[in-house]
Structure formats: structure tokens, C-alpha cells
Design a protein around this motif. Structure first.
Motif, mmCIF file in Angstrom:
data_model
loop_
_atom_site.group_PDB
_atom_site.id
_atom_site.type_symbol
_atom_site.label_atom_id
_atom_site.label_comp_id
_atom_site.label_asym_id
_atom_site.label_seq_id
_atom_site.Cartn_x
_atom_site.Cartn_y
_atom_site.Cartn_z
ATOM 1 N N UNK A 106 0.854 -1.189 0.000
ATOM 2 C CA UNK A 106 0.000 0.000 0.000
ATOM 3 C C UNK A 106 0.889 1.238 0.000
ATOM 4 N N UNK A 107 0.684 2.086 -0.998
ATOM 5 C CA UNK A 107 1.392 3.349 -1.077
ATOM 6 C C UNK A 107 0.426 4.435 -0.612
ATOM 7 N N UNK A 108 0.857 5.204 0.387
ATOM 8 C CA UNK A 108 -0.026 6.176 1.032
ATOM 9 C C UNK A 108 0.615 7.558 1.008
ATOM 10 N N UNK A 109 -0.224 8.575 0.730
ATOM 11 C CA UNK A 109 0.248 9.968 0.756
ATOM 12 C C UNK A 109 -0.905 10.863 1.167
ATOM 13 N N UNK A 110 -0.618 11.825 2.027
ATOM 14 C CA UNK A 110 -1.613 12.834 2.375
ATOM 15 C C UNK A 110 -1.441 13.996 1.415
ATOM 16 N N UNK A 111 -2.545 14.397 0.793
ATOM 17 C CA UNK A 111 -2.520 15.483 -0.171
ATOM 18 C C UNK A 111 -2.595 16.824 0.572
ATOM 19 N N UNK A 112 -2.346 17.892 -0.155
ATOM 20 C CA UNK A 112 -2.345 19.233 0.443
ATOM 21 C C UNK A 112 -3.702 19.593 1.043
ATOM 22 N N UNK A 113 -4.788 19.048 0.474
ATOM 23 C CA UNK A 113 -6.130 19.361 0.985
ATOM 24 C C UNK A 113 -6.517 18.499 2.189
ATOM 25 N N UNK A 114 -5.576 17.651 2.673
ATOM 26 C CA UNK A 114 -5.842 16.822 3.843
ATOM 27 C C UNK A 114 -6.405 15.445 3.525
ATOM 28 N N UNK A 115 -6.738 15.198 2.272
ATOM 29 C CA UNK A 115 -7.220 13.875 1.895
ATOM 30 C C UNK A 115 -6.041 12.912 1.798
ATOM 31 N N UNK A 116 -6.305 11.682 2.140
ATOM 32 C CA UNK A 116 -5.275 10.652 2.051
ATOM 33 C C UNK A 116 -5.563 9.809 0.817
ATOM 34 N N UNK A 117 -4.545 9.642 0.029
ATOM 35 C CA UNK A 117 -4.668 8.812 -1.164
ATOM 36 C C UNK A 117 -3.872 7.547 -0.914
ATOM 37 N N UNK A 118 -4.426 6.406 -1.263
ATOM 38 C CA UNK A 118 -3.734 5.126 -1.068
ATOM 39 C C UNK A 118 -3.944 4.248 -2.285
ATOM 40 N N UNK A 119 -2.881 3.577 -2.684
ATOM 41 C CA UNK A 119 -2.929 2.614 -3.775
ATOM 42 C C UNK A 119 -2.504 1.267 -3.202
ATOM 43 N N UNK A 120 -3.338 0.267 -3.400
ATOM 44 C CA UNK A 120 -3.026 -1.065 -2.866
ATOM 45 C C UNK A 120 -2.839 -2.035 -4.020
ATOM 46 N N UNK A 121 -1.828 -2.864 -3.875
ATOM 47 C CA UNK A 121 -1.561 -3.900 -4.878
ATOM 48 C C UNK A 121 -1.457 -5.232 -4.152
ATOM 49 N N UNK A 122 -2.149 -6.228 -4.665
ATOM 50 C CA UNK A 122 -2.107 -7.570 -4.083
ATOM 51 C C UNK A 122 -0.752 -8.189 -4.421
ATOM 52 N N UNK A 123 0.045 -8.452 -3.386
ATOM 53 C CA UNK A 123 1.366 -9.044 -3.583
ATOM 54 C C UNK A 123 1.449 -10.422 -2.921
ATOM 55 N N UNK A 124 0.291 -11.032 -2.698
ATOM 56 C CA UNK A 124 0.237 -12.322 -2.015
ATOM 57 C C UNK A 124 1.086 -13.369 -2.734
ATOM 58 N N UNK A 125 0.909 -13.496 -4.036
ATOM 59 C CA UNK A 125 1.665 -14.508 -4.792
ATOM 60 C C UNK A 125 3.150 -14.190 -4.806
ATOM 61 N N UNK A 126 3.494 -12.913 -4.926
ATOM 62 C CA UNK A 126 4.910 -12.528 -4.902
ATOM 63 C C UNK A 126 5.530 -12.869 -3.557
ATOM 64 N N UNK A 127 4.824 -12.578 -2.475
ATOM 65 C CA UNK A 127 5.340 -12.882 -1.129
ATOM 66 C C UNK A 127 5.497 -14.386 -0.942
ATOM 67 N N UNK A 128 4.548 -15.172 -1.456
ATOM 68 C CA UNK A 128 4.675 -16.633 -1.373
ATOM 69 C C UNK A 128 5.906 -17.101 -2.142
ATOM 70 N N UNK A 129 6.104 -16.548 -3.337
ATOM 71 C CA UNK A 129 7.267 -16.933 -4.150
ATOM 72 C C UNK A 129 8.568 -16.540 -3.454
ATOM 73 N N UNK A 130 8.602 -15.352 -2.835
ATOM 74 C CA UNK A 130 9.799 -14.917 -2.106
ATOM 75 C C UNK A 130 10.080 -15.847 -0.935
ATOM 76 N N UNK A 131 9.030 -16.245 -0.232
ATOM 77 C CA UNK A 131 9.209 -17.155 0.903
ATOM 78 C C UNK A 131 9.697 -18.527 0.429
ATOM 79 N N UNK A 132 9.125 -19.031 -0.667
ATOM 80 C CA UNK A 132 9.571 -20.319 -1.212
ATOM 81 C C UNK A 132 11.028 -20.240 -1.639
ATOM 82 N N UNK A 133 11.413 -19.144 -2.279
ATOM 83 C CA UNK A 133 12.799 -18.965 -2.707
ATOM 84 C C UNK A 133 13.731 -18.898 -1.503
ATOM 85 N N UNK A 134 13.320 -18.182 -0.458
ATOM 86 C CA UNK A 134 14.117 -18.082 0.759
ATOM 87 C C UNK A 134 14.382 -19.471 1.343
ATOM 88 N N UNK A 135 13.330 -20.287 1.498
ATOM 89 C CA UNK A 135 13.495 -21.610 2.095
ATOM 90 C C UNK A 135 14.242 -22.560 1.161
#
Length: 189
Positions: A65-94
Motif C-alpha cells: 500500500x502506497x499512502x500519501x496525504x494530499x495538500x487538501x488533507x485527503x489521504x490517497x492510497x494505492x493497494x496492490x495484491x502481492x500475495x503470490x509474490x510474497x509466497x514466491x519470495x518465501x519459497x525462494x528463501x526456504x
């Protein structure tokens, strides 16, 4: 709050269902996990966070999740599902951990060199076999040759030259330098 289709479909909701949710309905952890990150966001910095989000069906996803507060006080957030990437990283680690243990138990090491960039890699046990402490970078060519028994260095130099010229060389045996620790007889293949 405003949202886009990617966000609610990633979590398995319809637009109408998602519009009625609170952040606490989808965040598994507390909303503010790290006070320093929270302060940085309030100061206008962009922060990347990893959070567990709950889907409508109760399953969890790992999100970047990338988060930034804008000048007007609103918070903008972008979320990306990285579940498969994290699983692959864990498998590679082990997988790498199992390889390290196998090399250590078998008393073997491995190395790799990209001839175009001269980028080199040594496994942790390769360092140990030559009497070096494991490090991020393999020893220089000079330090490597110094770790070879003086009587075997020229053969190693010749083999390295042939490899760099694209020749396939036969398996060979050599000794490590007894001045750098116990002398070992090694077999290169």
C-alpha cells in the motif's frame, strides 16, 4: 471515502458493498501500526507499507500500500495484491536455505560468474572451503589465487583463462593454501 473498481474487486466486494465498509473492516491489524510512518504521512511524505487485508470471503491477502496525504488533507492510497509474490519470495528463501544446508553437510560449494559483467557469486560454503568468512562479494581474483596452494595456482589461472574464452574444461583437483588455514583437497567440476 472514494475508491476505484480495482480496489473493491480485489477484495471481492461489489461497489455498493464496499461503499458501506470502514477501513477497520478490511484491515487485519490496527490502522496505525507504526507511529513513525504515520507521522511521515501526516508530514506529506509518501510511504509504502505492507498490510494484510481481509477479503469478503474471509481470506487474507498481502497488500503493498502506497499512502500519501494530499495538500487538501485527503489521504490517497494505492493497494496492490502481492500475495503470490510474497509466497514466491518465501519459497525462494526456504529453497536457498535448504541448498545452503545441503552444501554445508556435503562439504561442497558453488559459484557463478557472468563473463560479460564480471559479476560473481559464491555460496556461503564456497567461502568457508577457501578459508574466507562468508561475505556479500566473492574475494578478488588475487585473493582467490592466494587461497590456492602455490603449486596449483598456474593450473587454476590456465583453467580460468580457458573458461573466460568459452572453453569447457575437464574436472580437476587442486589444494588450498596451507598458509590460509587447513589445506584442503578440492575437486572442481
Amino acid at each position: 471515502h472514494e475508491f476505484n473498481k480495482s480496489c473493491y474487486t480485489m477484495l471481492g466486494y461489489t461497489a455498493a458493498e464496499y461503499a458501506n465498509l470502514q477501513l477497520s473492516d478490511i484491515l487485519v491489524e490496527e490502522i496505525i501500526v507504526n507511529q513513525d510512518n504515520y507521522a511521515a504521512i501526516l508530514a506529506g511524505e509518501t510511504k509504502m507499507l505492507y498490510r494484510h487485508l481481509m477479503r469478503k470471503d474471509g481470506s487474507l491477502i498481502e497488500a503493498e500500500v502506497t499512502v500519501k496525504m494530499m495538500a487538501d488533507g485527503k489521504v490517497i492510497a494505492f493497494a496492490r495484491d502481492v500475495t503470490e509474490r510474497k509466497k514466491a519470495e518465501e519459497e525462494l528463501f526456504y529453497s536457498n536455505l535448504r541448498l545452503e544446508r545441503a552444501e554445508e553437510q556435503s562439504n561442497i560449494g558453488s559459484w557463478q560468474r557472468d563473463l560479460a559483467s564480471d559479476k560473481r557469486y559464491w555460496s556461503k560454503n564456497m567461502f568457508r572451503l577457501f578459508g574466507f568468512e562468508p561475505a556479500d562479494n566473492p574475494p578478488t581474483l588475487e585473493a582467490y589465487l592466494e587461497s590456492i596452494h602455490p603449486d596449483d595456482r598456474q593450473n587454476i589461472r590456465n583453467s580460468l583463462l580457458k573458461i573466460s574464452q568459452g572453453y569447457e574444461i575437464p574436472d580437476y583437483e587442486f589444494r588450498t593454501n596451507p598458509g590460509g588455514g587447513p589445506m584442503r583437497n578440492l575437486f572442481a567440476t
